[in-house]
Design an enzyme around this catalytic site. Structure first.
Site, PDB file in Angstrom:
ATOM      1  CE  LYS A  97     -16.958   6.226  -3.820  1.00 49.65           C
ATOM      2  NZ  LYS A  97     -16.167   7.628  -4.422  1.00 49.65           N
TER       3      LYS A  97
ATOM      4  CD  GLU B  56      -5.479  -3.455   1.036  1.00 52.75           C
ATOM      5  OE1 GLU B  56      -6.534  -3.708   0.095  1.00 52.75           O
ATOM      6  OE2 GLU B  56      -4.481  -3.463  -0.055  1.00 52.75           O
TER       7      GLU B  56
ATOM      8  N   GLY C 277     -12.548   8.532  -2.220  1.00 53.82           N
ATOM      9  CA  GLY C 277     -12.577   8.225  -1.363  1.00 53.82           C
ATOM     10  C   GLY C 277     -11.511   9.443  -0.500  1.00 53.82           C
ATOM     11  NE  ARG C 278      -7.398  11.332  -4.829  1.00 55.94           N
ATOM     12  CZ  ARG C 278      -7.455  10.716  -5.635  1.00 55.94           C
ATOM     13  NH1 ARG C 278      -7.841   9.584  -5.218  1.00 55.94           N
ATOM     14  NH2 ARG C 278      -7.365  10.985  -7.162  1.00 55.94           N
TER      15      ARG C 278
ATOM     16  CD  GLU D   8      -5.739   7.133  -4.381  1.00 53.93           C
ATOM     17  OE1 GLU D   8      -4.824   6.089  -4.190  1.00 53.93           O
ATOM     18  OE2 GLU D   8      -6.486   7.442  -4.019  1.00 53.93           O
TER      19      GLU D   8
ATOM     20  CG  HIS E 216      17.833  16.730  16.470  1.00 56.31           C
ATOM     21  ND1 HIS E 216      18.918  16.736  16.752  1.00 56.31           N
ATOM     22  CD2 HIS E 216      16.557  17.419  16.607  1.00 56.31           C
ATOM     23  CE1 HIS E 216      18.561  18.201  17.101  1.00 56.31           C
ATOM     24  NE2 HIS E 216      17.858  19.008  17.545  1.00 56.31           N
TER      25      HIS E 216
ATOM     26  CE  LYS F  26      -7.170  -1.454  -5.437  1.00 60.99           C
ATOM     27  NZ  LYS F  26      -8.789  -0.878  -5.522  1.00 60.99           N
TER      28      LYS F  26
HETATM   29  O1  F6P Z   1      -6.239   3.795  -3.002  1.00 61.26           O
HETATM   30  C1  F6P Z   1      -7.049   3.289  -3.495  1.00 61.26           C
HETATM   31  C2  F6P Z   1      -8.613   3.892  -3.032  1.00 61.26           C
HETATM   32  O2  F6P Z   1      -9.374   3.305  -3.611  1.00 61.26           O
HETATM   33  C3  F6P Z   1      -8.445   4.584  -2.124  1.00 61.26           C
HETATM   34  O3  F6P Z   1      -8.821   6.364  -3.562  1.00 61.26           O
HETATM   35  C4  F6P Z   1      -9.475   4.870  -1.504  1.00 61.26           C
HETATM   36  O4  F6P Z   1      -9.524   6.102   0.043  1.00 61.26           O
HETATM   37  C5  F6P Z   1      -9.262   3.645  -1.292  1.00 61.26           C
HETATM   38  O5  F6P Z   1      -8.598   2.755  -1.554  1.00 61.26           O
HETATM   39  C6  F6P Z   1     -10.144   2.518  -0.072  1.00 61.26           C
HETATM   40  O6  F6P Z   1     -11.181   2.405  -0.247  1.00 61.26           O
HETATM   41  P1  F6P Z   1     -12.031   1.573  -0.159  1.00 61.26           P
HETATM   42  O7  F6P Z   1     -13.074   3.008   0.996  1.00 61.26           O
HETATM   43  O8  F6P Z   1     -13.624   1.780  -1.477  1.00 61.26           O
HETATM   44  O9  F6P Z   1     -12.150   0.679   0.284  1.00 61.26           O
END
Ligand code: F6P
Length: 550
Positions: free
Chosen positions: A211, A217, A273-274, A359, A390, A514
């Site tokens: 987003k 990452e 995002g979620r 979250e 199990h 972060k």
């Molecule tokens: O974990 C934090 C967060 O901002 C989430 O809400 C989001 O889904 C994720 O990082 C990834 O963010 P982006 O889509 O901006 O890379």
């Protein structure tokens, strides 16, 4: 209710009434509740779209449900819901509208943000996704060397990974089996290494899903993927345009990365995002299942949205499930909630819900910033049955903790199972029904003794029961049903956040880690800035550097 009184949720008359009712309920057992109302098994159920929801095995009576509904009314849940659907900026800390429901609104719907109807834009992106995924599926979209795309690698994390990764597994039976999808999220280089191992770069499409397009990452993995691709295709940077597309709200950063803006699929800051999996973030899934199935999925989401928006509170599934969770958290001290799907295809479903729920509702200050002194979101966990049986079910059955659980199952298997494998479905579902039965009714010491068990073993073989569960049953797992299920949980989380008066749509809690990671990194690589670290971390970093041979 004004901000001040909302802050004191647990001092409202509705909360007190629930507390008093809880005392009266005492140790009342589900066995007694069923004895006094044998019709509970049919009466305490809801039918919503394709979902049959049975809540008869909950530690509630009509009075409990009435009191919970009064709490929802007093806390203005319905008003906040309506404000969300209207596009008001209910994400107060980020001053944003919360409109994932607009992502699945039909073409003719009107949903306004700041006076602008957002629905045409949503469908424009969906149409662009449909056209692109059609080209990939048909082979019309080729790689740089003219080869057909056979592998699609989605690089993203959190909401830009979990939704499509979960749904790809869930809907395997509906996917084009000639295409392989991989999902890379972890900044651990092993993730990308294993994902691209053995793949031909000429046949591989990378979807960079972010987003913000700033998530470390994702950008790190995307950069490494670009390096891998260029190394495999002779280094011509023109290849990137045929092998990289982006899903983002940040056109500037996408362009800066080197992805052709024509190959960017956009969305908007009013999609959290979620809550983004049914936006452009679903592109990898759409490539796998096709645009028609994707639209069926959106239809499922929308049907549940409409139910949540219009059904009376006493027949409203997200209200019901949300309020039950509040009941156990506040008045039974339940700390966690298990989600146990009896479908191998739902193997990632609970992992997806972890982000959605934890979250969203892992908060300890209210919408005005005041500390809350009531339980908020639970720890959400679980894996598909029967594997869990199990492993950890022992603790649910005989441990000291109360763990409310959702059991999700289907009447029919999907896909092309052989007759032998399809026949296993009844055994799977026999376990499904047996578990909720055992959890609810247990096995008394008398019943154990009647089996001739030695007295010393009786306590060990006794099951107290009285463990609450919801059973969610549908005909089969298909795109529409998956959409209905996800939206059910989205709105359940909404109801809980509304009652608790927290902002379910921000996630400030992920920020500190972060920032600190950025500070720690030079300490690891260069041994610099160690003085800014606390003594424990400084010592750990020194040990790390020694073990790393630095
Ligand atoms: O974990 C934090 C967060 O901002 C989430 O809400 C989001 O889904 C994720 O990082 C990834 O963010 P982006 O889509 O901006 O890379």
């Amino acid at each position: 209710m004004n901000a001040d009184s909302r802050t004191r949720l647990n001092r409202t008359p509705e909360w007190h009434a629930l507390g008093k009712h809880r005392e009266e309920l005492g140790q009342t057992h589900l066995r007694e509740l069923f004895e006094s109302d044998p019709d509970r098994g049919t009466g305490y159920t809801l039918r919503v779209g394709d979902l049959h929801i049975d809540y008869s095995k909950h530690l509630v009576t009509d009075e409990t449900l009435g009191l919970l509904r009064e709490l929802a009314s007093a806390t203005g849940v319905a008003e906040l819901r309506d404000a969300m659907f209207r596009g008001e900026k209910i994400n107060v800390t980020e001053d944003r509208a919360v409109l994932h429901t607009a992502l699945r609104a039909p073409r003719e719907a009107v949903v306004e943000v700041d006076g602008e109807n957002v629905v045409p834009g949503v469908h424009e992106v969906l149409d662009k996704m449909a056209a692109f995924s059609g080209q990939v599926r048909s082979g019309e979209w080729t790689g740089f060397t003219g080869k057909r795309i056979k592998n699609v690698v989605n690089i993203g994390i959190g909401g830009s990974d979990l939704g499509p990764a979960m749904a790809y597994e869930a809907l395997r039976a509906f996917t084009d089996r000639d295409l392989t999808l991989k999902f890379v999220s972890n900044v651990d280089g092993a993730d990308l290494h294993e994902a691209v191992r053995g793949l031909d770069p000429a046949e591989t499409l990378f979807i960079i899903a972010s987003k913000t397009f700033t998530t470390i990452e994702t950008i790190t993995n995307a950069t490494s993927a670009r390096e891998w691709l260029l190394a495999g295709l002779g280094g011509d940077r023109a290849a990137v345009a045929r092998h990289f597309v982006a899903l983002s709200t940040n056109a500037e950063k996408v362009t800066e990365f080197g992805i052709d803006p024509a190959n960017m699929f956009g969305f908007w800051d009013w999609v959290g995002g979620r809550y983004s999996f049914d936006s452009a973030i679903g592109l990898s899934l759409m490539i796998a299942i096709g645009a028609d199935s994707f639209r069926e999925l959106l239809g499922g989401f929308h049907a549940m949205d409409e139910h949540f928006r219009t059904a009376p509170i006493e027949a409203n599934a997200p209200f019901l499930l949300g309020l039950l969770g509040i009941w156990y958290g506040a008045f039974f001290d339940a700390q966690s909630h298990a989600v146990l799907p009896y479908s191998h295809y739902l193997s990632r479903f609970t992992a997806y819900l972890q982000q959605l729920d934890m979250e969203s509702n892992g908060k300890s200050v209210d919408r005005d910033g005041n500390p809350v002194d009531w339980q908020t979101g639970p720890v959400v966990w679980g894996t598909p049955g029967t594997n869990g049986q199990h492993a950890y079910y022992q603790l649910i059955h005989q441990g000291t903790k109360l763990i409310p659980a959702d059991f999700i199952g289907f009447a029919r298997p999907v896909g092309e199972l052989s007759p032998t494998l399809a026949a296993q479905h009844d055994l799977l579902m026999a376990n499904f029904f047996a578990q909720t039965q055992a959890l609810a009714f247990g096995k008394t010491a008398e019943e154990v003794r009647a089996e001739g068990v030695a007295e010393a073993l009786v306590p060990h073989k006794t099951f107290q029961g009285n463990h609450p569960t919801t059973t969610i049953l549908a005909g089969e797992l298909n795109p529409s049903v998956l959409g209905q299920l996800i939206a059910l949980y989205e709105h359940k989380v909404f109801v809980q956040g509304a009652v608790w008066n927290i902002d379910s749509f921000d996630q400030w809690g992920v920020e500190l880690g972060k920032v600190l990671a950025k500070r720690v990194e030079p300490a690891l690589t260069e041994g610099s800035h160690v003085e800014s670290l606390d003594p424990s971390t400084r010592a750990l970093v020194a040990t790390y550097r020694e073990l790393r041979g630095r």
